[in-house]
Design an enzyme around this catalytic site. Structure first.
Site, short mmCIF file in Angstrom:
data_model
loop_
_atom_site.label_atom_id
_atom_site.label_comp_id
_atom_site.label_asym_id
_atom_site.label_seq_id
_atom_site.Cartn_x
_atom_site.Cartn_y
_atom_site.Cartn_z
N ALA A 68 -20.59 12.55 -27.21
CA ALA A 68 -20.65 13.59 -28.09
C ALA A 68 -20.58 15.04 -27.45
O ALA A 68 -20.37 14.90 -26.22
CB ALA A 68 -22.04 13.47 -28.58
N ASP A 69 -20.06 15.94 -28.53
CA ASP A 69 -20.00 17.15 -28.05
C ASP A 69 -20.36 18.12 -29.33
O ASP A 69 -20.06 17.70 -30.42
CB ASP A 69 -18.51 17.56 -27.78
CG ASP A 69 -18.36 18.69 -27.24
OD1 ASP A 69 -18.62 18.81 -25.68
OD2 ASP A 69 -18.29 20.08 -27.55
#
Length: 191
Positions: A68-69
Site C-alpha cells: 500500500a501507499d
C-alpha cells in the site's frame, strides 16, 4: 494458511493487519517514490503500491504480497512528510479549516494474481491556531507522517469530520484489502 507478506515498513499498516488476526511477515521494499510530472495523486499511490508488491514478489514467489501507499492531497498537491517545523506549519496552514483528500493504493499479488484498488477519504481539519500547531509539533507525533499528522493519535482532536474509510487515513483501508485478499486466496485460506 497462505504465506502473507506486508510490503511495508509502516507499523500502522502492520497494526491494522493484525486487527484481522492474520499472520504475516513484513518487508520494506526499496523503490523510487518520486512523483512523476503531472501524475495525479490516485495514479501515484496505485503505481507505488504495485511497484512495492511486485518488488517483493520477485524475491518471494511462494507468497501473497500486500502493498500500500498513502498520500495526502490538497489543491492538487501531494503533501509529504514534514522535513522541518516550518515545513509542517506550512502544510497545516494549507489544511487548516479545509477538507483534503487521502488516497491509498492497495495491491495484492501472487504468482497467479494481481489486483489493486485506490481508496479516497475526505478529511476536514478545524481552523488551527498557532498555539495548536506549536502544541502538536511538540508532541513529535507529526514526524514521519504524510501531511504531518496521524488521525489515530492526537491529531484526531483537530478533525471534526471524515467522509469515507477511517482505516484508509491510517494507511490501509481494511475493507478493500480484505476484498482483494478474498479474490486472491481460496476461501479456506483466509478469514
Amino acid at each position: 494458511m497462505a504465506r502473507l507478506i506486508l510490503a511495508s515498513g509502516s507499523p500502522r499498516r502492520a497494526e491494522l493487519l493484525k486487527q484481522l488476526g492474520l499472520s504475516f511477515e513484513q518487508l520494506s521494499p526499496d523503490i523510487d517514490e518520486t512523483q512523476k510530472v503531472v501524475e495525479r495523486a490516485s495514479d501515484y499511490v496505485a503505481r507505488l503500491a504495485k511497484e512495492k508488491a511486485n518488488t517483493v514478489l520477485n524475491k518471494h514467489l511462494d507468497a501473497t504480497i500486500i502493498a500500500a501507499d498513502t498520500c495526502i492531497c490538497i489543491d492538487g498537491q501531494i503533501l509529504g512528510k514534514p522535513k522541518s517545523k516550518q515545513h509542517a506549519f506550512r502544510m497545516w496552514q494549507q489544511l487548516s479549516g479545509r477538507t483534503h483528500h487521502v488516497f491509498t493504493g492497495v495491491c495484492v499479488v501472487n504468482k497467479d494474481y494481481q489486483e489493486y484498488c485506490v481508496v479516497e477519504t475526505q478529511v476536514k481539519f478545524q481552523q488551527l491556531s498557532l498555539n495548536d500547531m506549536e502544541y502538536y509539533w511538540a508532541t513529535e507525533e507529526p514526524l514521519g507522517k504524510a501531511g504531518g499528522y496521524a488521525i489515530q493519535g492526537i491529531a484526531a482532536c483537530y478533525i471534526p469530520e471524515i467522509k469515507g474509510s477511517y482505516t484508509n487515513v491510517v494507511g490501509l483501508p481494511l475493507h478493500e484489502t480484505v476484498m482483494l485478499l478474498k479474490a486472491c486466496l481460496p476461501q479456506k485460506e483466509f478469514l
